[in-house]
Design a protein around this motif. Sequence first.
Motif, PDB file in Angstrom:
ATOM      1  N   VAL A  66       0.847  -1.212   0.000  1.00 22.28           N
ATOM      2  CA  VAL A  66       0.000   0.000   0.000  1.00 22.28           C
ATOM      3  C   VAL A  66       0.873   1.249   0.000  1.00 22.28           C
ATOM      4  O   VAL A  66       0.592   2.215  -0.732  1.00 22.28           O
ATOM      5  CB  VAL A  66      -0.960  -0.015   1.216  1.00 22.28           C
ATOM      6  N   LEU A  67       1.945   1.239   0.775  1.00 24.48           N
ATOM      7  CA  LEU A  67       2.865   2.388   0.797  1.00 24.48           C
ATOM      8  C   LEU A  67       3.470   2.607  -0.586  1.00 24.48           C
ATOM      9  O   LEU A  67       3.589   3.737  -1.055  1.00 24.48           O
ATOM     10  CB  LEU A  67       3.968   2.172   1.841  1.00 24.48           C
ATOM     11  N   LEU A  68       3.802   1.497  -1.255  1.00 30.34           N
ATOM     12  CA  LEU A  68       4.364   1.569  -2.608  1.00 30.34           C
ATOM     13  C   LEU A  68       3.346   2.173  -3.574  1.00 30.34           C
ATOM     14  O   LEU A  68       3.677   3.068  -4.370  1.00 30.34           O
ATOM     15  CB  LEU A  68       4.766   0.160  -3.062  1.00 30.34           C
ATOM     16  N   VAL A  69       2.097   1.716  -3.488  1.00 34.92           N
ATOM     17  CA  VAL A  69       1.041   2.220  -4.380  1.00 34.92           C
ATOM     18  C   VAL A  69       0.794   3.708  -4.126  1.00 34.92           C
ATOM     19  O   VAL A  69       0.672   4.495  -5.068  1.00 34.92           O
ATOM     20  CB  VAL A  69      -0.265   1.404  -4.189  1.00 34.92           C
ATOM     21  N   LEU A  70       0.749   4.080  -2.845  1.00 37.68           N
ATOM     22  CA  LEU A  70       0.524   5.493  -2.517  1.00 37.68           C
ATOM     23  C   LEU A  70       1.665   6.365  -3.041  1.00 37.68           C
ATOM     24  O   LEU A  70       1.439   7.454  -3.557  1.00 37.68           O
ATOM     25  CB  LEU A  70       0.388   5.662  -0.995  1.00 37.68           C
ATOM     26  N   PHE A  71       2.896   5.857  -2.963  1.00 36.94           N
ATOM     27  CA  PHE A  71       4.055   6.593  -3.471  1.00 36.94           C
ATOM     28  C   PHE A  71       3.952   6.764  -4.985  1.00 36.94           C
ATOM     29  O   PHE A  71       4.152   7.859  -5.514  1.00 36.94           O
ATOM     30  CB  PHE A  71       5.334   5.837  -3.103  1.00 36.94           C
TER      31      PHE A  71
END
Lengths: 79, 271
Positions: A66-71
């Motif tokens: 999720v952190l990767l997608v948000l980035f």
Amino acid sequence: MIRALLILVLLASTILLPWWITAPLALIGAFLEPFAPLVVAILADALYLQEGVFPIYMTCYATFFVLLVLFIRNRLRVG
Amino acid sequence: MKKTYLVRRNALLSGRISVGAVALVLALVVFAVRFLAPDTFWRAAAPVFGAASVVQADTHSLLASFRSAARLAGEVEALQSQNAALVSDNQMLSKKAEHLSLLLGAGEAPVAGILAGVLARPPESPYDTLLLAAGTRDGVAVDQEVFAGGGVPIGVVSAVTLETCWVSLFSTSGRATAGWVGKDIPISVIGGGGGTLRAQVSREAGVVVGDTVFVPGPGMLPVGTVARIEDTPSLQSVTLHIASMANLFSLAWVEIRPRGLLPSVASTTPS
């Protein structure tokens, strides 16, 4: 509306479908609703994780994703 | 006079809440209840798992109905004849056991196992564990053995609460269990995840496809049969791919027994 439906389908698939179908669905769904994999992972850990076991693998993997997608979404918006 | 609004501040106060954020909060609440009040959680979750099992069984039946009727009839016929042969074998062995018991004297009285319903199983469970609807209240304890129908051992109880317990399956990825293949060839049965088992054995051992794999228990308990042998010429050993005798994906009930005790009931009922 579509996002709500996506979340409902993913929650149902956590209980009804094999995890190797649910996991890719949640990852694909992340591009529509970024928190979808994390919701599915938390529910999967709540339902299936053995008592007293740590770390909670599904939630950890999903948080990273999720952190990767948000980035990525943030970078695309800036660009 | 023109009033200046802070755009960012207004955006924060707009009241628009993401569906994902709401779902995330709800999931966290469920997670908290699971760990803070496990017994309440499992009491509420049991009917959901039950309904899910019914839906899965119905879906399976629906998919099976699309298969060729002639092929299904052939399979039914073959299984009926196999079942009749097994019933006959079982009756013969039961009589033989009775005679031996009379000759040698009665052994230990069989201990009744604990019958437990399966709430969650692979492949829905990503952790390759079984969740059972029986806990310390029913007499379940850690390290007790779990058997599928027909007395096939499938795993060991690894955690227990008041009303539920978790079973670590022999097929759990990386789990090693001592066993034998064929008559007396010792092997280490390694779980491959998703209900699969494998083992390494010397090429000279002469293991062939169809050989039975056993684990220790009351005697030697069959867990599966060799389904495929992977032979790499550069290695001295071969890899056995073992098909479990119990279908873990459709388990509805299991029996839990203390380690090393005789089965309470050993019977095959004709269909």
